[in-house]
Design an enzyme around this catalytic site. Structure first.
Site, PDB file in Angstrom:
ATOM      1  N   TRP A  41      47.346-111.868   4.494  1.00  0.00           N
ATOM      2  CA  TRP A  41      47.062-113.026   5.363  1.00  0.00           C
ATOM      3  C   TRP A  41      48.191-112.984   6.380  1.00  0.00           C
ATOM      4  O   TRP A  41      49.348-113.273   6.038  1.00  0.00           O
ATOM      5  CB  TRP A  41      47.083-114.309   4.549  1.00  0.00           C
ATOM      6  CG  TRP A  41      47.074-115.560   5.348  1.00  0.00           C
ATOM      7  CD1 TRP A  41      48.159-116.274   5.773  1.00  0.00           C
ATOM      8  CD2 TRP A  41      45.944-116.281   5.854  1.00  0.00           C
ATOM      9  NE1 TRP A  41      47.779-117.371   6.490  1.00  0.00           N
ATOM     10  CE2 TRP A  41      46.426-117.404   6.567  1.00  0.00           C
ATOM     11  CE3 TRP A  41      44.581-116.098   5.773  1.00  0.00           C
ATOM     12  CZ2 TRP A  41      45.590-118.331   7.183  1.00  0.00           C
ATOM     13  CZ3 TRP A  41      43.741-117.017   6.392  1.00  0.00           C
ATOM     14  CH2 TRP A  41      44.237-118.109   7.084  1.00  0.00           C
ATOM     15  N   ARG A  69      41.046-116.213  -1.492  1.00  0.00           N
ATOM     16  CA  ARG A  69      42.276-116.802  -0.915  1.00  0.00           C
ATOM     17  C   ARG A  69      42.366-116.565   0.572  1.00  0.00           C
ATOM     18  O   ARG A  69      43.245-117.079   1.240  1.00  0.00           O
ATOM     19  CB  ARG A  69      43.493-116.179  -1.608  1.00  0.00           C
ATOM     20  CG  ARG A  69      43.526-116.429  -3.089  1.00  0.00           C
ATOM     21  CD  ARG A  69      44.456-115.496  -3.778  1.00  0.00           C
ATOM     22  NE  ARG A  69      45.810-115.659  -3.339  1.00  0.00           N
ATOM     23  CZ  ARG A  69      46.837-115.845  -4.160  1.00  0.00           C
ATOM     24  NH1 ARG A  69      46.615-115.929  -5.436  1.00  0.00           N
ATOM     25  NH2 ARG A  69      48.052-115.967  -3.725  1.00  0.00           N
ATOM     26  N   LYS A  82      40.086-138.462   5.793  1.00  0.00           N
ATOM     27  CA  LYS A  82      40.021-137.852   4.462  1.00  0.00           C
ATOM     28  C   LYS A  82      38.982-138.542   3.584  1.00  0.00           C
ATOM     29  O   LYS A  82      38.098-137.927   3.018  1.00  0.00           O
ATOM     30  CB  LYS A  82      41.391-137.910   3.783  1.00  0.00           C
ATOM     31  CG  LYS A  82      42.422-136.990   4.356  1.00  0.00           C
ATOM     32  CD  LYS A  82      42.148-135.518   4.155  1.00  0.00           C
ATOM     33  CE  LYS A  82      41.492-134.731   5.194  1.00  0.00           C
ATOM     34  NZ  LYS A  82      41.754-134.601   6.544  1.00  0.00           N
ATOM     35  N   GLU A 109      35.372-138.037   4.793  1.00  0.00           N
ATOM     36  CA  GLU A 109      34.720-136.724   4.708  1.00  0.00           C
ATOM     37  C   GLU A 109      34.546-136.228   3.271  1.00  0.00           C
ATOM     38  O   GLU A 109      33.659-135.431   3.014  1.00  0.00           O
ATOM     39  CB  GLU A 109      35.445-135.693   5.563  1.00  0.00           C
ATOM     40  CG  GLU A 109      36.843-135.335   5.153  1.00  0.00           C
ATOM     41  CD  GLU A 109      37.453-134.268   6.071  1.00  0.00           C
ATOM     42  OE1 GLU A 109      36.732-133.455   6.658  1.00  0.00           O
ATOM     43  OE2 GLU A 109      38.687-134.272   6.187  1.00  0.00           O
ATOM     44  N   LYS A 146      34.145-125.641   7.349  1.00  0.00           N
ATOM     45  CA  LYS A 146      35.603-125.530   7.419  1.00  0.00           C
ATOM     46  C   LYS A 146      36.064-125.256   8.848  1.00  0.00           C
ATOM     47  O   LYS A 146      37.067-125.782   9.293  1.00  0.00           O
ATOM     48  CB  LYS A 146      36.105-124.404   6.491  1.00  0.00           C
ATOM     49  CG  LYS A 146      37.625-124.229   6.484  1.00  0.00           C
ATOM     50  CD  LYS A 146      38.320-125.489   6.024  1.00  0.00           C
ATOM     51  CE  LYS A 146      39.829-125.392   6.137  1.00  0.00           C
ATOM     52  NZ  LYS A 146      40.473-126.727   5.973  1.00  0.00           N
ATOM     53  N   ASN A 197      54.162-110.338  -0.587  1.00  0.00           N
ATOM     54  CA  ASN A 197      53.720-111.701  -0.273  1.00  0.00           C
ATOM     55  C   ASN A 197      54.959-112.483   0.097  1.00  0.00           C
ATOM     56  O   ASN A 197      55.962-112.408  -0.624  1.00  0.00           O
ATOM     57  CB  ASN A 197      53.081-112.365  -1.502  1.00  0.00           C
ATOM     58  CG  ASN A 197      51.716-111.810  -1.804  1.00  0.00           C
ATOM     59  OD1 ASN A 197      51.216-110.974  -1.064  1.00  0.00           O
ATOM     60  ND2 ASN A 197      51.125-112.270  -2.876  1.00  0.00           N
ATOM     61  N   GLY A 198      54.908-113.255   1.189  1.00  0.00           N
ATOM     62  CA  GLY A 198      56.058-114.103   1.539  1.00  0.00           C
ATOM     63  C   GLY A 198      56.516-113.819   2.960  1.00  0.00           C
ATOM     64  O   GLY A 198      55.814-113.187   3.749  1.00  0.00           O
ATOM     65  N   HIS A 210      40.627-158.446  17.602  1.00  0.00           N
ATOM     66  CA  HIS A 210      39.811-158.276  18.828  1.00  0.00           C
ATOM     67  C   HIS A 210      38.418-157.770  18.488  1.00  0.00           C
ATOM     68  O   HIS A 210      37.745-157.204  19.336  1.00  0.00           O
ATOM     69  CB  HIS A 210      40.532-157.316  19.780  1.00  0.00           C
ATOM     70  CG  HIS A 210      41.867-157.820  20.216  1.00  0.00           C
ATOM     71  ND1 HIS A 210      42.017-158.853  21.112  1.00  0.00           N
ATOM     72  CD2 HIS A 210      43.117-157.486  19.806  1.00  0.00           C
ATOM     73  CE1 HIS A 210      43.305-159.107  21.281  1.00  0.00           C
ATOM     74  NE2 HIS A 210      44.006-158.296  20.495  1.00  0.00           N
ATOM     75  N   GLU A 232      44.285-140.445   9.992  1.00  0.00           N
ATOM     76  CA  GLU A 232      44.079-139.223   9.195  1.00  0.00           C
ATOM     77  C   GLU A 232      43.662-139.588   7.777  1.00  0.00           C
ATOM     78  O   GLU A 232      42.769-138.956   7.201  1.00  0.00           O
ATOM     79  CB  GLU A 232      45.339-138.373   9.199  1.00  0.00           C
ATOM     80  CG  GLU A 232      45.309-137.157   8.287  1.00  0.00           C
ATOM     81  CD  GLU A 232      44.155-136.197   8.578  1.00  0.00           C
ATOM     82  OE1 GLU A 232      43.523-136.299   9.649  1.00  0.00           O
ATOM     83  OE2 GLU A 232      43.854-135.360   7.716  1.00  0.00           O
ATOM     84  N   CYS A 265      48.673-114.024   0.726  1.00  0.00           N
ATOM     85  CA  CYS A 265      48.316-112.635   0.446  1.00  0.00           C
ATOM     86  C   CYS A 265      48.050-112.486  -1.057  1.00  0.00           C
ATOM     87  O   CYS A 265      48.366-113.350  -1.843  1.00  0.00           O
ATOM     88  CB  CYS A 265      49.474-111.733   0.847  1.00  0.00           C
ATOM     89  SG  CYS A 265      50.032-111.998   2.518  1.00  0.00           S
TER      90      CYS A 265
END
Ligand code: AGP
Length: 610
Positions: free
Chosen positions: A73, A27, A486, A489, A605, A99-100, A505, A482, A2
């Site tokens: 948010w 944000r 990264k 991309e 995104k 915020n929080g 193999h 993963e 937020c």
């Protein structure tokens, strides 16, 4: 995350509050609001949607020199008008932006309701307005009212409070959510992020955890939660506005990599208790409901899919239930055999990925229980799942997911331990060891992030690699996948990711001088086999980067470069310690190769198309 901004001074307060709030739009948010003094009374304007709606609503209202605004948010309560901030008490005597996360908001809400308070929103924040108003029923001291109210609260907060009876001040407080005071001539600014105020002032005071402050036009007084006074010298900020948006970092991606300890802490907050108990206050299921599930299905894309593989490993290990993990795009066009007692889990940062949403709808049509592990509150996947376990990563701006992944696996670890507890599939010692290890996750990740310099050195040495293998065994192989995504991309490095045992193999044919093999090796059980795999690569003059646990001595002898992750017990939690190193390595390779990083070519995104 937020955003908060505020102004007190001789100028048009609403205009400044909303103009500075717009500086925080990047944000991410889903609603916005402003509280202001119009010369007679305290007023609130707030709406779901964009700040532009608010500016339209505010029109040419003149505020008498005092306003505080907020972008939300959503964490508790979907994005709608009543859940937007500011939140007020019934009589509108107090207006709070926050915020929080207030961890104990449910118990406070029950206690306040029992004392006759009526609630208007589903937010955790609203309890603050009622607690402060309650203090003011017997006090003329707004600072004391906020201080005593906050002493009843557990959780993270950055708050700003306006009072109908005291329109000459703003009271603010900070615990884990940043707040900054901007000093002007006969005017004072407030923001949750320096970015918002740079065009007005660069003379700022940063609040520390446990600080409160009373802000007036030409006076700022700081004090602590225990009531003691404190001085904090102003500092001068020479960041550019663009640098400030990224918290002074060069890219959102590195900012978000470094935010992982806080994001994981927020995801654990209110769920993993100090005594090792796990609760999901937002999921209304009884124990016997949870015990019904005999199979688990996980459906996701990209990074979320890789998180799902970690989920598979831990559910099969801790729960002894069969788990199938599908790429969303494959699930919906395959003929999956689904069992009635299936818990279908959908993992998605954005909550809008078309393939995952389509797979979810298929499962709902088939009548299966659906659980979302989602970051964006109120998103389509969140709304359409029967139950949601929200990650609390805050907005993830960089296309490459980093803190989303670590909060997704954190949610899966909690879910795995919770289910193992209701099904009695772990011994008390195993459960205790795992919850204790999970509690340490934020500090574990922080210690991994301290290896950034070593990751950068490895990146400098290997940045020209033409091809990178990402290899591991068991849960390490899933982390390696993963890590490969990264570097693929954001640095556009061709990768071959597979279980290390698969090399001989076929993929081994690709190894030649210059090829790099990134190994993730933390599991004692497969250590000897990994040693053999390292030798396979070295025998063909490949270059090895090893990610292993502190204290490992044999494996590094076969590696050209080694990054040590903090040792973690049980080993099933090791992805929390190893993934930050792979993220940092990929980031620095991309940076050294001059790549765009936050907005990689060809990618979006959120893939809201099939
Ligand atoms: C990963 O870094 C990418 N951003 C991408 O693979 C992403 O994880 C995938 O598109 C899934 O997105 P979601 O989590 O929002 O559903």
């Amino acid at each position: 995350m937020c955003g908060i901004t505020g102004y007190i001074g001789p100028k048009a307060a609403i205009e400044i509050a909303l103009e500075t709030l717009k500086r925080l739009e990047y944000r991410g948010y889903d609603s916005a609001g402003v509280a202001f003094w119009d010369g007679q009374s305290l007023n609130v304007l707030k709406r779901a949607g964009k700040i532009s709606n608010l500016i339209e609503m505010a029109g040419d209202i003149r505020a008498d020199g005092l306003a505080v605004s907020h972008t939300r948010w959503a964490t508790h309560g979907v994005p709608n008008d009543p859940n937007a901030h500011p939140q007020t008490d019934e009589e509108g005597q107090v207006a709070v932006v926050h915020n929080g996360i207030i961890e104990n908001y449910l118990e406070l809400r029950h206690e306040l309701s029992a004392r006759g308070h009526r609630f208007n929103s589903d937010t955790d924040t609203e309890v603050l307005a009622h607690l402060i108003e309650e203090q003011l029923e017997t006090s003329d001291n707004p600072e004391e009212a906020v201080r005593l109210a906050l002493q009843q609260v557990r959780g993270s907060y950055g708050i700003a409070v306006l009072f109908a009876r005291f329109p000459d001040r703003i009271v603010i407080a900070r615990n884990d959510s940043p707040l900054v005071i901007g000093l002007g001539e006969g005017e004072t600014y407030l923001a949750s992020d320096i970015t918002a105020m740079l065009s007005y002032t660069r003379k700022v005071i940063l609040l520390e955890n446990g600080d409160l402050a009373t802000i007036k036009r030409d006076e700022v007084r700081l004090y602590r939660l225990d009531g003691s006074s404190i001085e904090r010298p102003p500092m001068h900020v020479d960041w550019s506005a663009e640098a400030a948006e990224k918290g002074g970092h060069e890219h959102f991606m590195i900012k978000e990599i470094l935010e992982q300890p806080e994001a994981v802490r927020d995801t654990l907050r209110g769920r993993l208790k100090a005594n090792g108990g796990i609760e999901f206050p937002d999921i209304k299921l009884e124990v016997e409901d949870w015990q019904r599930y005999r199979r688990i299905l996980i459906v996701a894309c990209g990074t979320a899919y890789h998180a799902g593989l970690i989920g598979k490993h831990i559910f099969e290990k801790w729960l002894r239930r069969p788990v199938e993990v599908y790429h969303s795009s494959e699930f919906r066009y395959g003929d999956p055999i689904l069992h009635p007692q299936t818990l279908a889990i959908f993992i998605s940062q954005s909550g809008e990925t078309a393939d995952t949403l389509a797979a979810l709808r298929l499962c709902r049509e088939a009548g299966y229980s659906t659980l979302g592990i989602v970051n964006a509150v109120g998103s389509s996947i969140a709304r359409e799942c029967d139950h949601v376990l929200y990650t609390q990563a805050g907005p993830e701006i960089s296309v490459a997911s980093t803190k989303a992944y670590s909060t997704q696996i954190t949610a899966l670890y909690m879910l795995g331990l919770f289910l193992s507890n209701v099904n009695g599939t772990l011994s008390m010692q195993q459960y205790t060891d795992a919850t204790r290890g999970l509690m340490q996750a934020p500090s574990l990740i922080s210690r991994s992030l301290e290896m950034e310099a070593q990751a950068r050195q490895a990146a400098e040495a290997l940045k020209e690699m033409p091809l990178a293998f990402y290899l591991g065994r068991g849960i390490d192989a899933y982390v390696a996948m993963e890590g490969a995504l990264k570097i693929k991309e954001i640095a556009y490095v061709p990768t071959q990711e597979c279980a290390a045992g698969e090399m001989k193999h076929g993929p081994l044919a690709l190894v030649e001088p210059g090829v790099v093999a990134v190994f993730v090796a933390t599991q004692a059980r497969t250590r000897e086999k990994i040693l053999g795999n390292l030798k396979e690569i070295k025998a063909r003059r490949g270059t090895v980067l090893l990610i292993t646990s502190e204290g490992e001595t044999d494996l590094p002898q076969e590696a050209d470069y080694t990054l040590f992750a903090p040792k973690v017990e049980p080993e099933a939690l090791s992805p929390l310690a190893t993934i930050p190193l792979l993220q940092l390595f990929a980031y620095h390779v991309a940076r050294l190769r001059g790549c765009e990083i936050d907005q990689p070519r060809n990618l979006a995104k959120s893939v809201t198309v099939e």
